[in-house]
Design a protein around this motif. Structure first.
Motif, PDB file in Angstrom:
ATOM      1  N   TYR A  70      54.751  29.557  83.109  1.00  0.00           N
ATOM      2  CA  TYR A  70      55.081  30.980  83.026  1.00  0.00           C
ATOM      3  C   TYR A  70      54.821  31.675  84.364  1.00  0.00           C
ATOM      4  N   THR A 112      57.170  27.289  77.014  1.00  0.00           N
ATOM      5  CA  THR A 112      57.665  28.255  77.998  1.00  0.00           C
ATOM      6  C   THR A 112      59.145  28.046  78.280  1.00  0.00           C
ATOM      7  N   TYR A 115      61.291  29.193  75.186  1.00  0.00           N
ATOM      8  CA  TYR A 115      61.316  30.645  74.986  1.00  0.00           C
ATOM      9  C   TYR A 115      62.177  31.310  76.053  1.00  0.00           C
ATOM     10  N   TYR A 116      62.066  30.848  77.286  1.00  0.00           N
ATOM     11  CA  TYR A 116      62.905  31.401  78.352  1.00  0.00           C
ATOM     12  C   TYR A 116      64.371  31.040  78.117  1.00  0.00           C
ATOM     13  N   TYR A 119      65.535  33.504  75.263  1.00  0.00           N
ATOM     14  CA  TYR A 119      65.447  34.961  75.413  1.00  0.00           C
ATOM     15  C   TYR A 119      65.506  35.470  76.847  1.00  0.00           C
ATOM     16  N   ILE A 123      61.040  37.114  78.154  1.00  0.00           N
ATOM     17  CA  ILE A 123      59.790  36.367  78.210  1.00  0.00           C
ATOM     18  C   ILE A 123      58.697  37.147  78.941  1.00  0.00           C
ATOM     19  N   ASP A 126      56.895  39.906  76.244  1.00  0.00           N
ATOM     20  CA  ASP A 126      56.031  39.662  75.083  1.00  0.00           C
ATOM     21  C   ASP A 126      55.463  38.250  74.964  1.00  0.00           C
ATOM     22  N   TYR A 127      55.844  37.321  75.843  1.00  0.00           N
ATOM     23  CA  TYR A 127      55.428  35.926  75.670  1.00  0.00           C
ATOM     24  C   TYR A 127      53.918  35.740  75.836  1.00  0.00           C
ATOM     25  N   ARG A 128      53.319  36.461  76.744  1.00  0.00           N
ATOM     26  CA  ARG A 128      51.880  36.330  76.975  1.00  0.00           C
ATOM     27  C   ARG A 128      51.109  36.602  75.691  1.00  0.00           C
ATOM     28  N   LYS A 130      52.434  36.881  72.541  1.00  0.00           N
ATOM     29  CA  LYS A 130      52.928  36.104  71.408  1.00  0.00           C
ATOM     30  C   LYS A 130      52.396  34.682  71.379  1.00  0.00           C
ATOM     31  N   LEU A 172      57.385  32.448  67.414  1.00  0.00           N
ATOM     32  CA  LEU A 172      58.173  32.400  68.650  1.00  0.00           C
ATOM     33  C   LEU A 172      59.691  32.330  68.456  1.00  0.00           C
TER      34      LEU A 172
END
Length: 460
Positions: A70, A112, A115-116, A119, A123, A126-128, A130, A172
């Motif tokens: 990330y 990571t 998700y990238y 979306y 990322i 909200d990824y941190r 979530k 996720l």
């Protein structure tokens, strides 16, 4: 006369509830991959951005690997390149992140990457919260100990990885499929797992699914990530059904040619033998997929094997109509741990310590061998292209904690566990370390200079 039957009613209710639980246990079934009756469209060939091809390889290593990956995405986003919107112009600037064509991922790095892939720049919103700062490991453990999940987990056809898949969807992926990651102007995401019976890397790609006559577009992203991170012993293998021979898929020419001239010392021949066995459903009815790090914790072999199977680097580039390509950069994000624990093994090392150190030594040794193989292969590619008067410039950027100048810093990051549960401070320090290591790489600095890039200044 009236009889009291309250106790009997409770007993009947207990029997009914017990019967329901038994039925649930018998019916529990891991979700099989859908069958594809007809040949799917061919693999989407990533289009190099202009004259360069940028590949990211995210290693395994739990949340520490996911955080480091990330941080690399964040750092690439802060490098501005010529050709984007300038000061006072509408639209975002062109960044190094926009140049990424392929992301190959293993285990923790797959969270990571996936998700990238689904979306994009969301990322960074909200990824941190979530995932990275979440106690994923604790929540998975509590879920597996929940009595309500007991009946399903007691079924031979439902395991802890199937439970993990449901959890990953919840926090996720929202039941998205691999087909949803094929977004326009986005990199190709290649999630890697290991077939534990053959010990080979199995990628979640269209080509791999075409081989076994399964529908790539309908396979859950959460299940691919669950397979990629299914650490043997802690999580169950992810089962994938082989439907080979039912959709018209023909054996590739490279397999036929390699098998016609057996050469046990040839990597291509060994790959052809395994590939050919996969095309026989009776010989290989199922794949039992575990953590991708078991076969290749850096994801490098998947890149090299892919090029080899396609006929060589120039053949791959010609298929992609990348005649103008001049630069290929590979950023390897390596979250390896120290082979030697800071506390030592003592005079009577315990079994757990021996197993932990042994596996770490093997992974680190294999990582070194794979990096050496990558560099030697690149020299061969350069010699081949030079003979054709089409020179290519390569940039191998190895992001590793061993490159940190201060021993105290190296020891700190090597001590972070490879679990799926880290503190917010550990996550943020890993993100910062990713940017520091990337910017500190001479190869990456050379790549930036050749691209005409510069660090993007935050708005005042």
């Amino acid at each position: 006369m009236r009889f009291r039957v309250a106790g009997s009613n409770k007993f009947i209710q207990f029997i009914i509830a017990l019967s329901a639980l038994i039925c649930i246990s018998c019916a529990a079934q891991y979700p099989l991959n859908p069958k594809q009756e007809l040949m799917q469209s061919p693999e989407r060939v990533p289009e190099p951005a202009g004259s360069q091809l940028l590949i990211l390889a995210f290693s395994g290593g739990g949340t520490r690997a996911a955080s480091l990956a990330y941080g690399i995405l964040e750092a690439l986003r802060k490098i501005e390149l010529p050709g984007g919107a300038g000061p006072g112009s509408e639209g975002p600037p062109r960044t190094m992140l926009d140049e990424v064509s392929i992301i190959v991922s293993v285990s923790g790095g797959s969270f990571t990457a996936a998700y990238y892939g689904l979306y994009g720049n969301k990322i960074f919103v909200d990824y941190r919260e979530k995932f990275l700062t979440r106690d994923v490991q604790g929540e998975l453990t509590r879920s597996s100990l929940n009595p309500l999940n007991g009946p399903r987990l007691s079924s031979p056809r439902f395991g802890r990885s199937d439970l993990a898949q449901e959890y990953y969807d919840e926090i996720l992926f929202n039941k998205a499929t691999l087909g949803a990651m094929e977004r326009k102007n986005s990199p190709q995401i290649v999630i890697l797992s290991t077939d534990m019976t053959d010990g080979v890397t199995v990628p979640f790609t269209r080509d791999a699914f075409a081989m076994i006559c399964s529908d790539f577009t309908r396979f859950p992203v959460s299940r691919a990530v669950a397979a990629s991170s299914a650490l043997p012993g802690f999580l169950s293998p992810v089962i994938v059904r082989n439907y080979a021979g039912s959709c018209g898929f023909e054996r590739p020419d490279w397999v036929t040619k390699a098998l016609e001239k057996p050469d046990p010392s040839s990597r291509l021949f060994q790959m052809a033998r395994i590939f050919d066995s996969f095309l026989d459903e009776r010989q290989k009815p199922y794949f039992y997929l575990v953590d991708g790090g078991v076969s290749d914790n850096l994801g490098i072999r998947a890149i090299l094997d892919r090029v080899m199977m396609k006929g060589g680097l120039r053949e791959v580039l010609d298929r992609a109509e990348a005649s103008g390509l001049r630069r290929i950069a590979v950023i390897i994000v390596d979250a390896e741990v120290s082979a030697k624990p800071s506390w030592g093994l003592g005079d009577i090392p315990g079994l757990g310590a021996v197993l932990d150190v042994s596996s770490t030594v093997m992974v680190n040794k294999y990582n070194f061998e794979m990096l050496d193989l990558l560099r030697r292969t690149i020299r061969d590619w350069q010699a081949e292209d030079a003979a054709r008067h089409k020179p290519l410039d390569f940039y191998i950027v190895h992001v590793t904690f061993d490159s940190l100048p201060e021993k105290k810093e190296r020891d700190y990051f090597h001590s972070i566990p490879t679990t799926l549960s880290l503190s917010a401070e550990q996550v943020d320090r890993l993100r910062e370390a990713a940017a520091t290591l990337l910017w500190g790489s001479p190869e990456f600095q050379r790549f930036i200079r050749d691209m005409g890039g510069k660090k993007l200044q935050p708005p005042g």
